[in-house]
Every structure is written in structure tokens, then in C-alpha cells.
Design an enzyme around this catalytic site. Structure first.
Site, mmCIF file in Angstrom:
data_model
loop_
_atom_site.group_PDB
_atom_site.id
_atom_site.type_symbol
_atom_site.label_atom_id
_atom_site.label_comp_id
_atom_site.label_asym_id
_atom_site.label_seq_id
_atom_site.Cartn_x
_atom_site.Cartn_y
_atom_site.Cartn_z
ATOM 1 N N HIS A 112 10.416 5.250 -33.388
ATOM 2 C CA HIS A 112 10.429 5.842 -32.048
ATOM 3 C C HIS A 112 11.495 5.302 -31.125
ATOM 4 O O HIS A 112 11.606 5.746 -29.981
ATOM 5 C CB HIS A 112 9.075 5.637 -31.364
ATOM 6 N N LYS A 153 7.860 19.928 -21.996
ATOM 7 C CA LYS A 153 6.759 20.489 -21.206
ATOM 8 C C LYS A 153 7.294 21.263 -20.021
ATOM 9 O O LYS A 153 6.819 22.365 -19.706
ATOM 10 C CB LYS A 153 5.847 19.365 -20.680
ATOM 11 N N LYS A 177 7.621 10.142 -15.558
ATOM 12 C CA LYS A 177 7.687 9.431 -16.835
ATOM 13 C C LYS A 177 7.509 7.949 -16.543
ATOM 14 O O LYS A 177 7.529 7.544 -15.372
ATOM 15 C CB LYS A 177 9.030 9.678 -17.522
ATOM 16 N N ARG A 178 7.327 7.140 -17.594
ATOM 17 C CA ARG A 178 7.244 5.707 -17.361
ATOM 18 C C ARG A 178 8.486 5.212 -16.637
ATOM 19 O O ARG A 178 9.574 5.762 -16.786
ATOM 20 C CB ARG A 178 7.081 4.975 -18.704
ATOM 21 N N LYS A 189 15.562 4.973 -18.258
ATOM 22 C CA LYS A 189 15.229 6.330 -17.813
ATOM 23 C C LYS A 189 15.886 6.655 -16.471
ATOM 24 O O LYS A 189 15.935 7.803 -16.049
ATOM 25 C CB LYS A 189 13.711 6.513 -17.738
ATOM 26 N N THR A 238 9.498 14.077 -24.365
ATOM 27 C CA THR A 238 8.669 15.268 -24.536
ATOM 28 C C THR A 238 8.370 15.890 -23.169
ATOM 29 O O THR A 238 8.040 17.079 -23.094
ATOM 30 C CB THR A 238 7.338 14.947 -25.249
HETATM 31 C C1 LIG Z 1 4.554 13.814 -21.734
HETATM 32 C C2 LIG Z 1 4.102 12.568 -21.112
HETATM 33 C C3 LIG Z 1 4.899 11.414 -21.174
HETATM 34 C C4 LIG Z 1 6.267 11.406 -21.832
HETATM 35 O O1 LIG Z 1 7.236 11.770 -20.871
HETATM 36 P P1 LIG Z 1 8.796 11.518 -21.116
HETATM 37 O O2 LIG Z 1 9.419 12.245 -19.978
HETATM 38 O O3 LIG Z 1 9.123 12.156 -22.430
HETATM 39 O O4 LIG Z 1 9.025 10.075 -21.088
HETATM 40 C C5 LIG Z 1 4.440 10.265 -20.563
HETATM 41 N N1 LIG Z 1 3.252 10.225 -19.924
HETATM 42 C C6 LIG Z 1 2.469 11.316 -19.839
HETATM 43 C C7 LIG Z 1 1.181 11.211 -19.101
HETATM 44 C C8 LIG Z 1 2.853 12.525 -20.423
HETATM 45 O O5 LIG Z 1 2.053 13.584 -20.329
#
Ligand SMILES: *Cc1c(COP(=O)(O)O)cnc(C)c1O
Length: 816
Positions: free
Chosen positions: A358, A658, A546-547, A552, A654
């Protein structure tokens, strides 16, 4: 019970409220309703669950076990209703009873058993495996505390424990009769038997009971129910010990029990940063030892085949290296318990395990000190040591050209055990999670392994379940899509591509516009309820959720916001499209710089939102406690999806998928899956900026980037950095000095300043594009149309045919 109408469902709810909650509709709370409906759904699920299991057993199907330290499943009631085909009926019934369905579903506590992307991926994969009728199950840990709950107090992140099991969790079933024992520590005695074979005996081990709690994974409209098995750590024969001992021993026993329960006590709140702690290693071994024991015993009991056929019936996917101790543990079972020789055991092991990588971030690559492994898992250490010896000998004699590379290939080097190397060596498949990420693995990070085992490496670009992330969270968009192109896309998301024909259709674009406006109004009132901040649904909703991590680059985002603010202050008459910047992010509690960035975002938001002179033009919202449910509120309303990682750093992402699926347009770097989004929609339908991965990797290798040069030359940048120190966005001077020094003294390791200018330019293009309604809407439709590729159904189909070699069990009349 089959429900033909909402009336029948109403009756069932009324009954269940009485039977299970001792309540009438009049005195039922949302939570009572949640439990009543869950109980009804669970009954439905249970009978299909038994049927699915019976079929798997009768047909002796090949089963997939997805081992993961994290499953970020979020709430389950609404998605279970959706997958069972009961969502519409239930919504109608709840409304008829005077309840708001969304409020009832919101009474469920999020199961936050994951940090972010990796754990959410595991949850999407479970949904896709069941929906495509693959016999695939999850194995994880039932942490008593999930990921911490975040509060923002005066701009600072505060962490609160997430005790999600406080009230009964209706989706789990405890299986006492399937509990297994896991052993830690002790000593290993080696005996040579008369026939010359070796026997290993363990003495003085600490024994822990692993008790499974099963959660149903419901397939979409297909009566397939798979299992997510979560293990809880308990003290074996605790009651016996405690009643036979008096005095001080009683307290000793209680303490011992407490330390055992710690093993499934809490989820480590680190994302992308490897945390080497003894308890974490215990958790990892606990997961793999319990899971393998239960996999083997169900194989023996249900299939009645010789163990030598196990690899035909079982494949184990390892989600990152966290569960990679499964490899030596499987060797241990085969040799010490089943009396296989090394070679036979090794051959089998290499047919059972497949590993997903990952990350290539070096700080996230797992390593364990040899001493720690030896102490905690002496027999496992011996096996890892032997794996390493054999691997090194093989390199030395059969690949002399790689002798110099051995320190970078050996499992054990510098007194550390390198888990990724062990995972590559011990499995038959290694995959990255997006094209660029797999290429970097093959050509850089793991290039020698790739030369050694070229057939082992493949790419599996991540995906998301379109059932939760479109059908469930954005019913208006899903409905409009179905009205326009029919319903086939629901089972075959690639059919979304038919929307392309409507990307210039004025009446369709108007409807898309209406849906987005509606969703933005909903988010706007949600924001007002949560924060008291008024936002304008006509403004651009620019979202980064995101985190929080340096790579990032939330910092780049907030620098742009500060820059806009500075421009507006200088030139109040400037004609801009109003913008609302929306952030959601948790930082690991020990990640100081990340927390400082959270504070900067919040302080900036406070200054800007309270500045009357620009309040119509710019708003900044930080929504606390980003989790799956919050994502579900935000994503349908996003116009811009910020995916701005330093190129080469984000393995896939991901969140980008979305938001694309919900019609947001990506503003991003050429990193992770953004590259594959671009390959589909073309650069006209997104906003690309910044260094490429090649350029970033070049700078890391050869130097040549000096952040201070940009500070000296670019006035906009200098002004922002100086504002960090002069108290403009803080309650005191030097409040953000660590951010400042990270950029100027540590030379901006993530190229924030380097990409700043290009990022500002991209934002100007965003604004231009947004002014042209039809162009914008047509871009949005193009993104939705191509998003079908990012359904996790596609990903799972690829895993199934190219790694797992399993076929769906479709067509069995029982299940249809
Ligand atoms: C999809 C998702 C992530 C991943 O987000 P990235 O933008 O790909 O880092 C992290 N936390 C939650 C709650 C999510 O639904």
C-alpha cells in the site's frame, strides 16, 4: 419474512419495538427505531447466511480470506437495507410512523475500526465480493476502541476515546464455540526424534483466548451473505483461575486478564506512519494466529479433504504487511503441528498467500527489532530466520549478480525484520494499488525482487463500492442516472459510460445542476448545524477530506486560501466566484506537524469567516471528526475534489474516486489513481498541476530544489510564510514556527512552494470553468460517466480472475 409493502414493514417495526425494546411507537426514540429495524433486517440476513454457508460447504468452494488489521465499515443499517432490497420500503414505513429515516440511521454508531483508505478499501472489497457472489470473507480485530473521536477546541485537535460498543452492537454474533487459543512468549525446545525428524515443543507460553464475533456481509439483491470475523482477546479459564486463588493472587490474575484484553483494546491511530510497539506486534500475531486456526479447522471440518489440498480451497490476501506474520505462522502450523517437512510446507505457503503493498513511503515500511520478535514469538522468529537463511543462500549461489544487493533484500538486516521483503518472498502474488504505484514498485522500490520474481508482480487499481458511494449517499443522482440510461449500471457500473451521450444535453445538464444544488443545500444546512457557519450553496464547494499528512499537502491548500484572502484584502472590489473550502482530517495524535497544520486551517477559517469585508466571497469550514458518515454527507455536494499529494507519494487514493462518481471535478497532481482518471476523462475534464512523479524522484536523488529561493523571489509566498510568524492567523507570534522551519530550514520536503504557482494557476482555471455553467456541468457528467471503472466490483473481478482464480457462484438456483 418477505415484505411486500410498507404497511407490512410498519407492522413488523411496531411488533419489534414492543418485543425487543419494550416501547410503543409514541415513546420510541430514533435509537429504539434503529434497534427495531436492525433486528428485523438481521433476521432476514441470518437465514440467507445459513444458506450461503451450507452451499459453500456442500460445493466445497474455493474461499478467499482477506486478512486486515483494519475494516472501516462505517454504519451498516442503511447499506444492509439497500443490499437486501428493503431500503425504499423501510424509508416509507419510518416516514409513515412519523420518523425521519436519515435520523434513525444516524443513531447507529460508526464502526471506525480503521484509520483511512486502507481500512475503507477492505470494507468496499467485502461489499463487492458478496455482491458479485464470490466466497470471500474478512478477518480482523474487534477493537474495543476504534479510531479516536476528534474534537476541535480553539483550533486544536483533541482526541477522545471511541467506545463504539457502549451500547449493544446489533450486527455482531459472538461465537463462543469457535474460540481458539493463541500462544505468546515462552521457550522452544527442539527434539530429534528416532526417525531423524525434528520436533518442537513450547514451554511456559502465555495463552490468550481469541473469541470470534461474526458480522454478516450482505450481497446486493442476491441472498449471498459472507462473513466478517472479528477477534476479541480474552483470558482463558479466567474464572477458574480466579476462584481457586485467594489474596494477592486474585489481583495478580485480574491484572493479567487486563493485559490480555489490551490485545484487542484499541486501534493504533497511525496512518502511513509505522508505529513499532510491542502491543501492536501482539495484535498482528493475534489476528493471524486466530484467523489461520479457524480457517484450517473449518477446512478440515467442512471439506473433509487431506490438508495437502488446502491450497486448492483457500487463498489468503494480506492487506499490507500488517498481517504478514501469517506466512511464518502457517509454516509453523504445517511443520510443528501437521508434521510437514520444510520444503513441502514452503511450497504450500507460497501457494496460499498473496500480498498487497500500500505504500512506498519509507517511514511506513514495517520493520521489527529482532530482539522483540525473539522474545514475543520465539518459534516464529526461528522460522523467519530460516526463511532468510535459505533466501540469502539462494541469492548468493544462484544470483551472484545480486550479491551486493543482499543488505537491501534480506528479510533480516541491521537487526531488523523487514516485513515487506518477507511478504514478497513468501507469497505467490504481489500487487500495487494503482498503475503508477505498481510501476514504482517494479522499477524502483522492489526492482531486484521484480527481476527475481517477474511473474509475481501485478497491478490492481483500487476501487470503491458504487452501492454505498453513489446509490446510498446520493439517491437523487442515482435516480436521475437510472431515469436517463436505465438501471443496468447498478449491476454493471461500467454502463455509466452511456451518460456520455447526454453530456451536452441541455435539459439533462439542468437536472444534474438541480441535483448538485440540492445536495449543496443539504450540506450547507448540515454545516450550519454543526458549526454555526453560514455557507452559500451557490459558491464553489472545494473539498479536501482525508487523513492529515504532509504528503497529502493540506498545507498547499490552506496556503492558497490565505493567498486568496490576501488578494481580496488588497483589492476588495475584485470580481471572484464565491468559494467555500471544506476540510475534514484527523492527524495521528503524536504527529506534531500535522496537528499544527490543523490548527492553521482552523485559525485561518476563524479569521476569514469573521471578516465582514469578504464574508460573501470566501468561507473556510473544518468539519471535525472525519469518518465514513461524514464523508457520506460531504461527497455528494463536492464541486472540486482536491487530490494534491506530492507526486509519487499517494499510492492510489480512493477519495478521488468517490468524489468523481458524484460529479466533482478533480483538481490534482499526476499521482496515484488521478493518473488513471486523467487517462479516461482527459485533461480537459480535470485540473492538473504540479511536478510529476519523475521530477519529484529526480529532485530526491539529485537535489537541485531550494525552497528558500522561491521564498526570496515570490512575494505571494513570502507574505504567507511571514504571516505564519507575525501572528496574522494565530493568537501569538511564532505560533506556526514548525511549519515555517519545515519549509525554510528543512527545505520543504513535500514541494509545497515548488508547486504553489502551478496550483494557483489551476485554481484560476477552475474559476473560469465554473463561470461557464454548461461547460462545467458537462465536465461533471463526463466524470460520472467514466467513474464506473473505479467501482470496486471491477477491482474484485480482477483479483478474482488474476490472483485468486475463483469464479462467482452465480447461477446456483438456491441463491437467485
Ligand atoms: C475514502 C476514505 C478515506 C480515503 O481517502 P483518501 O482521499 O483516498 O486518502 C479515508 N477516510 C475515510 C473515512 C474514507 O471514507
Amino acid at each position: 419474512m418477505n415484505f411486500q409493502s410498507a404497511d407490512q414493514f410498519v407492522d413488523a417495526i411496531v411488533e419489534k419495538l414492543k418485543a425487543a425494546r419494550r416501547k410503543t411507537v409514541e415513546d420510541a426514540s430514533n435509537r429504539d427505531m434503529f434497534y427495531a429495524v436492525s433486528a428485523i433486517v438481521k433476521e432476514r440476513i441470518n437465514s440467507a447466511w445459513v444458506e450461503t454457508q451450507t452451499i459453500y460447504k456442500q460445493k466445497k468452494v474455493r474461499q478467499i480470506y482477506y486478512l486486515s488489521m483494519e475494516f472501516l465499515i462505517g454504519r451498516l443499517l442503511e447499506s444492509n437495507l439497500l443490499n437486501c432490497g428493503l431500503l425504499d420500503i423501510c424509508n416509507e414505513a419510518l416516514t409513515a410512523l412519523g420518523f425521519q429515516p436519515k435520523e434513525v440511521y444516524a443513531a447507529e454508531h460508526d464502526a471506525g475500526l480503521g484509520n483511512g483508505g486502507l481500512g475503507r478499501l477492505a470494507a468496499c472489497f467485502l461489499d463487492s465480493m458478496a455482491s458479485l457472489q464470490f466466497p470471500g470473507h474478512g478477518c480482523g480485530i474487534r477493537y474495543r476502541y476504534g479510531l479516536f473521536e476528534q474534537r476541535i477546541i480553539q483550533g486544536n485537535q483533541i482526541e477522545l476515546p471511541d467506545y463504539w460498543l457502549k451500547e449493544e452492537y446489533p450486527w455482531e454474533t459472538r461465537k463462543d464455540e469457535e474460540a481458539v487459543e493463541v500462544q505468546f512468549g515462552g521457550e522452544v525446545e527442539m527434539l530429534t526424534k528416532i526417525d531423524g525428524s525434528l520436533e518442537f515443543r513450547y514451554h511456559n507460553t502465555d495463552k490468550v483466548m481469541a473469541v470470534p464475533y461474526d458480522i454478516a456481509v450482505v450481497g446486493y439483491h442476491n441472498k449471498t451473505i459472507n462473513t466478517l470475523r472479528l477477534w476479541s482477546a480474552e483470558s482463558p479459564d479466567f474464572e477458574q483461575n480466579i476462584s481457586s486463588q485467594g489474596g494477592a493472587k486474585y489481583y495478580h490474575e485480574l491484572e493479567h486478564q487486563h493485559s490480555i484484553e489490551q490485545i484487542s483494546g484499541f486501534l493504533y491511530p497511525d496512518d502511513s506512519v509505522y508505529e513499532g510497539k510491542l502491543l501492536r506486534l501482539k495484535q498482528q500475531y493475534f489476528l493471524v494466529a486466530a484467523s489461520l486456526k479457524s480457517i484450517l479447522s473449518s477446512f478440515k471440518k467442512n471439506y473433509r479433504l487431506p490438508l495437502t489440498q488446502l491450497q486448492e480451497k483457500v487463498v489468503v490476501q494480506i492487506n499490507d504487511t500488517h498481517p504478514s506474520l501469517a506466512i511464518p505462522e502457517f509454516m509453523r502450523i504445517l511443520m510443528d503441528e501437521e508434521r510437514f517437512g520444510w520444503d513441502d510446507a514452503w511450497k504450500m505457503t507460497q501457494q496460499v498467500f498473496a500480498y498487497t503493498n500500500h505504500t512506498t513511503l519509507s517511514e511506513a515500511l514495517e520493520k521489527w527489532p529482532v530482539e522483540m520478535m525473539k522474545q514475543l514469538l520465539p518459534r516464529i522468529y526461528m522460522i523467519i530466520h530460516e526463511m532468510n537463511e535459505r533466501f540469502c543462500k539462494n541469492i548468493w549461489f544462484d544470483h551472484p549478480e545480486l550479491r551486493d544487493e543482499l543488505p537491501g533484500l534480506a528479510i533480516i538486516a541491521d537487526n531488523q525484520i523487514h516485513m515487506a521483503r518477507m511478504a514478497v518472498i513468501g507469497s505467490f502474488s504481489v500487487n500495487g494499488v494503482a498503475r503508477i504505484h505498481t510501476d514504482i514498485l517494479k522499477n524502483q522500490e522492489m526492482k531486484h525482487f521484480y527481476t527475481l520474481f517477474p511473474d509475481r508482480f501485478r497491478n490492481k487499481t483500487n476501487g470503491i463500492t458504487h452501492r454505498r458511494w453513489l446509490l446510498q449517499v446520493n439517491p437523487r443522482l442515482a435516480g436521475l442516472v437510472s431515469d436517463t440510461i436505465g438501471k443496468k449500471w447498478v449491476k454493471q457500473p461500467s454502463k455509466l459510460i452511456s451518460l456520455l451521450r447526454y453530456s451536452k444535453d441541455a435539459s439533462f445538464l439542468n437536472k444534474i445542476d438541480d441535483v448538485k444544488k440540492h445536495n449543496k443545500q443539504l450540506l450547507s444546512s448540515f454545516i450550519y448545524t454543526k458549526t454555526g457557519i453560514m455557507t452559500d450553496p451557490a459558491s464553489i464547494f472545494d473539498v479536501q477530506i482525508k487523513r492529515l499528512h504532509e504528503y497529502k499537502r493540506q498545507l498547499l491548500n490552506i496556503f492558497h486560501v490565505i493567498h486568496l484572502y490576501n488578494e481580496l484584502k488588497d483589492n476588495p472590489a475584485m470580481n471572484v466566484v464565491p468559494r467555500t473550502f471544506i476540510f475534514g482530517a484527523k492527524a495521528a495524535p503524536s504527529y506534531h506537524l500535522a496537528k499544527e497544520i490543523i490548527k492553521l486551517i482552523n485559525q485561518t477559517a476563524f479569521i476569514i469567516n469573521n471578516d465582514k469585508t469578504i464574508s460573501e466571497k470566501l468561507k473556510v469550514v473544518f468539519l471535525e471528526n472525519y469518518n465514513v458518515s461524514l464523508a457520506e454527507h460531504i461527497i455528494p455536494a463536492a464541486d472540486i475534489s482536491e487530490q494534491i499529494s506530492t507526486a509519487s507519494k499517494e499510492a492510489s487514493g480512493t477519495g478521488n474516486m468517490k468524489m468523481m462518481m458524484n460529479g466533482a471535478i478533480t483538481l490534482g497532481t499526476l499521482d496515484g489513481a488521478n493518473i488513471e482518471i486523467k487517462a479516461l476523462v482527459g485533461e480537459k475534464n480535470m485540473f492538473i498541476f504540479g511536478l510529476t512523479a519523475e521530477e519529484v524522484l529526480y529532485y530526491y536523488q539529485h537535489g537541485g530544489y531550494v525552497a528558500r529561493d522561491i521564498y526570496e523571489v515570490d512575494e505571494r509566498v513570502r507574505r504567507i510564510l511571514d504571516q505564519l510568524n507575525d501572528g496574522a492567523f494565530g493568537s501569538q507570534e511564532m505560533e506556526f514556527k514548525d511549519i515555517y522551519y519545515n519549509i525554510l530550514s528543512h527545505n520543504d520536503p513535500y514541494f509545497v512552494l515548488k508547486d504553489f504557482d502551478s496550483y494557483i494557476e489551476a485554481h484560476e482555471l477552475v474559476e473560469q470553468a465554473y463561470r461557464d455553467r454548461n461547460t462545467w456541468l458537462s465536465m461533471s457528467v463526463t466524470n460520472i460517466a467514466y467513474s464506473g471503472k473505479f467501482s470496486s466490483d471491477r477491482t474484485i473481478q480482477e483479483y478474482a480472475s488474476e490472483i485468486w482464480r475463483v469464479r462467482p457462484i452465480k447461477g446456483w438456483k438456491f441463491l437467485i
